[in-house]
Design a protein around this motif. Structure first.
Motif, PDB file in Angstrom:
ATOM      1  N   GLY A  95       6.264   0.797  -4.129  1.00 11.96           N
ATOM      2  CA  GLY A  95       4.930   1.387  -4.068  1.00 11.96           C
ATOM      3  C   GLY A  95       4.695   2.162  -2.786  1.00 11.96           C
ATOM      4  O   GLY A  95       5.607   2.361  -1.978  1.00 11.96           O
ATOM      5  N   SER A  96       3.444   2.588  -2.623  1.00 13.81           N
ATOM      6  CA  SER A  96       3.076   3.433  -1.487  1.00 13.81           C
ATOM      7  C   SER A  96       1.784   2.949  -0.834  1.00 13.81           C
ATOM      8  O   SER A  96       0.929   2.342  -1.492  1.00 13.81           O
ATOM      9  CB  SER A  96       2.868   4.885  -1.951  1.00 13.81           C
ATOM     10  N   ARG A 110      -0.928   4.393   2.602  1.00 11.79           N
ATOM     11  CA  ARG A 110      -1.162   5.329   3.695  1.00 11.79           C
ATOM     12  C   ARG A 110      -1.991   4.645   4.766  1.00 11.79           C
ATOM     13  O   ARG A 110      -3.117   4.189   4.506  1.00 11.79           O
ATOM     14  CB  ARG A 110      -1.874   6.593   3.223  1.00 11.79           C
ATOM     15  N   GLU A 112       2.192   7.950   5.979  1.00 13.53           N
ATOM     16  CA  GLU A 112       2.364   7.853   4.539  1.00 13.53           C
ATOM     17  C   GLU A 112       3.655   7.107   4.284  1.00 13.53           C
ATOM     18  O   GLU A 112       4.732   7.523   4.724  1.00 13.53           O
ATOM     19  CB  GLU A 112       2.420   9.248   3.917  1.00 13.53           C
ATOM     20  N   ASN A 168       6.179   5.570   1.486  1.00 17.41           N
ATOM     21  CA  ASN A 168       6.597   5.595   0.092  1.00 17.41           C
ATOM     22  C   ASN A 168       7.848   4.750  -0.102  1.00 17.41           C
ATOM     23  O   ASN A 168       8.552   4.442   0.863  1.00 17.41           O
ATOM     24  CB  ASN A 168       6.863   7.033  -0.348  1.00 17.41           C
ATOM     25  N   ARG A 169       8.097   4.414  -1.341  1.00 15.87           N
ATOM     26  CA  ARG A 169       9.282   3.609  -1.708  1.00 15.87           C
ATOM     27  C   ARG A 169       9.389   2.402  -0.782  1.00 15.87           C
ATOM     28  O   ARG A 169      10.442   2.120  -0.200  1.00 15.87           O
ATOM     29  CB  ARG A 169      10.543   4.462  -1.659  1.00 15.87           C
ATOM     30  N   ARG A 222      11.383   8.161   3.732  1.00 17.91           N
ATOM     31  CA  ARG A 222      10.396   7.366   2.978  1.00 17.91           C
ATOM     32  C   ARG A 222       9.010   7.454   3.603  1.00 17.91           C
ATOM     33  O   ARG A 222       8.007   7.440   2.890  1.00 17.91           O
ATOM     34  CB  ARG A 222      10.827   5.909   2.906  1.00 17.91           C
TER      35      ARG A 222
END
Length: 123
Positions: A15-16, A18, A81, A83-84, A66
């Motif tokens: 998931g991500s 921020r 940010e 990610n992964r 990532r």
């Protein structure tokens, strides 16, 4: 300089999230902004950093490709940010501000630290 980090939470692997960090007060002279993290039982480690006046962004090898560092100078805000996400990314994430004089990955380059925001990645 006061730093307020936010955006942490619980997310599944892959998931991500921020993260945000708002700087207030006398930010002049704090030309470097960075993100660090500290996992339970481990030392604080560098994640990413940049200079307010531009230039290269530096990333730890473990997050390259990532995580993305960005900033909004008008809002005195930096973002991370993520990610992964992986379970090994679980940590308290701190934003920091300083001169960067000892190098951006060096925590001694930062005089001001936010309170941290917890990121938990479940497998």
């Amino acid at each position: 300089v006061q730093l307020q980090a936010s955006g942490g939470g619980l997310v599944q692997a892959g998931g991500s999230l921020r993260l945000s960090c708002v700087a207030s007060g006398r930010t002049f002279g704090s030309s470097a902004m960075g993100w660090f993290r500290q996992a339970p039982g481990k030392e604080r480690e560098f994640v990413a950093a940049n200079l307010w006046n531009g230039g290269s962004t530096y990333y730890a090898d473990s997050v390259k490709g990532r995580f993305t560092f960005s900033r909004d100078n008008k809002k005195n805000t930096v973002y991370l940010e993520m990610n992964r996400l992986k379970p090994e990314d679980t940590a308290v994430y701190y934003c920091a501000a300083g001169t960067g004089r000892y190098g951006l990955p060096n925590p001694d380059s930062y005089s001001y630290w936010g309170q941290g925001t917890l990121v938990t990645v479940s497998s």
